[in-house]
Design an enzyme around this catalytic site. Structure first.
Site, PDB file in Angstrom:
ATOM      1  N   GLU A  70      76.311 -15.479 -58.141  1.00 31.78           N
ATOM      2  CA  GLU A  70      75.174 -14.882 -57.429  1.00 31.78           C
ATOM      3  C   GLU A  70      75.527 -13.650 -56.592  1.00 31.78           C
ATOM      4  O   GLU A  70      75.369 -13.652 -55.356  1.00 31.78           O
ATOM      5  CB  GLU A  70      74.521 -15.920 -56.518  1.00 31.78           C
ATOM      6  N   GLU A 130      72.549 -23.479 -62.272  1.00 30.39           N
ATOM      7  CA  GLU A 130      72.083 -24.208 -61.080  1.00 30.39           C
ATOM      8  C   GLU A 130      70.574 -24.310 -61.148  1.00 30.39           C
ATOM      9  O   GLU A 130      69.883 -23.342 -61.481  1.00 30.39           O
ATOM     10  CB  GLU A 130      72.442 -23.483 -59.769  1.00 30.39           C
TER      11      GLU A 130
HETATM   12  C1  BGP Z   1      72.777 -21.031 -54.521  1.00 28.63           C
HETATM   13  C2  BGP Z   1      74.248 -21.131 -54.334  1.00 28.63           C
HETATM   14  C3  BGP Z   1      74.772 -22.491 -54.041  1.00 28.63           C
HETATM   15  C4  BGP Z   1      73.852 -23.395 -53.270  1.00 28.63           C
HETATM   16  C5  BGP Z   1      72.390 -23.244 -53.652  1.00 28.63           C
HETATM   17  C6  BGP Z   1      71.423 -23.847 -52.668  1.00 28.63           C
HETATM   18  O1  BGP Z   1      72.306 -19.805 -54.091  1.00 28.63           O
HETATM   19  O2  BGP Z   1      74.911 -20.659 -55.470  1.00 28.63           O
HETATM   20  O3  BGP Z   1      76.033 -22.340 -53.478  1.00 28.63           O
HETATM   21  O4  BGP Z   1      74.106 -23.419 -51.939  1.00 28.63           O
HETATM   22  O5  BGP Z   1      72.008 -21.906 -53.786  1.00 28.63           O
HETATM   23  O6  BGP Z   1      71.262 -23.007 -51.564  1.00 28.63           O
HETATM   24  P1  BGP Z   1      71.248 -23.512 -50.091  1.00 28.63           P
HETATM   25  O7  BGP Z   1      72.412 -24.418 -49.959  1.00 28.63           O
HETATM   26  O8  BGP Z   1      71.343 -22.317 -49.215  1.00 28.63           O
HETATM   27  O9  BGP Z   1      69.946 -24.200 -49.954  1.00 28.63           O
END
Ligand code: BGP
Length: 477
Positions: A160, A376
């Protein structure tokens, strides 16, 4: 490799813990959480889910849950404590052991080289604003390709780039806590150069598998069809998606965006002599992290800004029910707003399953028959352990509705090759701390990080066992 990968994902800083064990160097996050720059109430990832010591238990549960692939990241400072030069043999041995164990359980590793834990030594020398960091990344990547190339067949350079740099240099909620669009652009250029340099190294090797990049994907929808809105959507798409994907799959940044940016910013950091590296640095597959869409309208007024809800409560100022609220403004280009009629999570992420279908179709349209992995997809919830489990029906519904969009795209010829839930088990959610849970497995952080499968774990297991028949009946393949 099995034909479709059903798995789940994590990232080193968010789950390993062992922040100072066995020769690991410090990352920008370790430094931030152990300094007075960080607000006192914010938790840290020092122990996280203790995956460092519990990985075998985690792989066993994945296997029992029917999963055949694990997406995770190497901690750069665990392998190279200073980001360049000296190697930490204990860190290298740890990942060898972890991968061998994973394979024993029939789980295919999918490794991301950089999931935001920049070595502190590199940060002190300018981090992603210093071109030397790109060279250091290529050195680290080359080492990993040689060292682990026999056992890892799926590699990604970065996780990302857009979202992480937006938080680091745009909203300033991630270290180094900067709010400066000029610096953001510079860092965003250097990261893509780093990815291309690593790809150039990868191409020198044979039989080493495939190299991709993991991008946060934001399908953009305009509020109307006006010419002004079409321009806004195009600019949003360039900034949120094409900056990364065009560069990774077409070999350079989108020219229309560069022309627009040049009106407001100094782009002299983009050097002609880097072109050949970008050109030869294209990748084999794309990993898409899909959480939500971008609802776009034309720019109206004011300076650029971005709002992020790290509070964990609804209507924390980002959104007001029934009212249009600006979540991101890029001056003279576009505004991202919250759809007043949309459905949102507690952290103001819009729930929009159709976006995952639109995202993979858009990628196919722009870049052809590229293998696509959903690297993800998941939902953060406040949760309680009751009777040794968590009744997370909201997560089951979220997963089901998103996964359900994929077979149609596959049938229409999009090369979707795998899907990973975020996350394998509960872990550290950056500056949201531990309250925002994403896991298929509950982690009791207060009691030795004991693991308890949630209802979603059971649902996913049953789904994986039956998906072929389910989709054959539904979509005829
Ligand atoms: C993405 C990232 C992850 C994870 C997920 C959820 O952007 O790659 O590392 O954290 O989001 O985000 P958050 O934990 O900020 O809710």
């Amino acid at each position: 490799m099995t034909d479709f990968l059903w798995g789940s994902a994590t990232a080193a800083y968010q789950c390993e813990g062992a922040w100072h064990e066995e020769g690991k160097g410090l990352s920008i996050w370790d430094d931030y959480f152990h300094s007075d720059k960080c607000p006192a109430h914010v938790e840290n990832g020092d122990t996280a889910s203790d995956h460092y010591h519990k990985f075998e238990e985690d792989f066993k549960m994945m296997k029992e849950g029917g999963q055949n692939s694990y997406r995770f990241s190497f901690s750069w400072p665990r392998i190279m404590p200073d980001g360049t030069g000296k190697i930490n043999p204990q860190g290298v041995a740890y990942y060898h052991k972890m991968i061998a164990t994973m394979r024993q359980y029939g789980i295919e590793p999918n490794v991301t080289l950089y999931h935001w834990d920049l070595p502190l030594s590199l940060h002190k020398k300018g981090g992603w604003e210093n071109i030397e960091t790109a060279f250091a990344f290529a050195e680290y990547a080359k080492f990993c390709f040689h060292e682990f190339g026999d056992s890892v067949k799926l590699w990604a350079t970065l996780n990302e780039p857009f979202y992480s740099l937006l938080c680091m240099y745009g909203s300033g909620n991630y270290p180094p806590n900067v709010k400066d669009a000029q610096r953001l652009l510079h860092a965003a250029y250097i990261q893509m150069y780093a990815s291309a340099l690593a790809a150039n190294e990868f191409r020198k090797l044979e039989n080493i598998g495939q190299l991709g990049i993991v991008a946060d994907i934001h399908p953009c929808y305009g509020v109307d069809d006006s010419e002004a809105c079409q321009f806004a959507v195009q600019m949003a798409d360039h900034i949120m998606n094409n900056w990364v994907l065009d560069t990774a799959f077409k070999g350079y940044f989108p020219q229309q965006l560069l022309d627009e940016l040049a009106k407001q910013y100094d782009l002299s950091f983009m050097k002609e002599e880097h072109r050949a590296i970008f050109d030869k640095g294209t990748l084999d597959f794309v990993g898409l992290n899909y959480y939500n869409r971008a609802y776009i309208r034309p720019y109206t007024t004011g300076e650029s800004f971005v709002l992020v809800n790290n509070s964990g409560s609804k209507n924390s100022g980002i959104r007001e029910t029934g009212k249009v609220k600006r979540m991101m403004v890029v001056k003279n280009m576009f505004e991202k707003i919250a759809d007043p009629n949309g459905t949102f999570t507690e952290w103001d992420f819009e729930i929009y399953p159709k976006g995952i279908y639109d995202a993979v179709k858009m990628v196919q349209k722009k870049y052809g028959d590229l293998p696509i992995y959903i690297t993800e997809n998941g939902i953060g919830l406040h949760e309680k352990l009751i009777n040794h489990t968590v009744d997370d029906t909201a997560r089951i519904s979220f997963m089901q509705r998103h996964i359900d969009e994929l077979p149609k795209a596959k049938k229409e010829g999009v090369a979707v090759m795998g899907y990973y839930v975020w996350s394998t088990f509960d872990l550290y959610s950056w500056i949201n701390g531990y309250d925002k849970r994403y896991g298929l497995v509950y982690v009791d952080f207060a009691h030795e990080n004991k693991r308890y499968p949630k209802q979603s774990y059971v649902w996913y297991k049953n789904f994986i066992n039956n998906w072929r028949e389910l989709y054959e009946t539904k979509y005829g393949h």
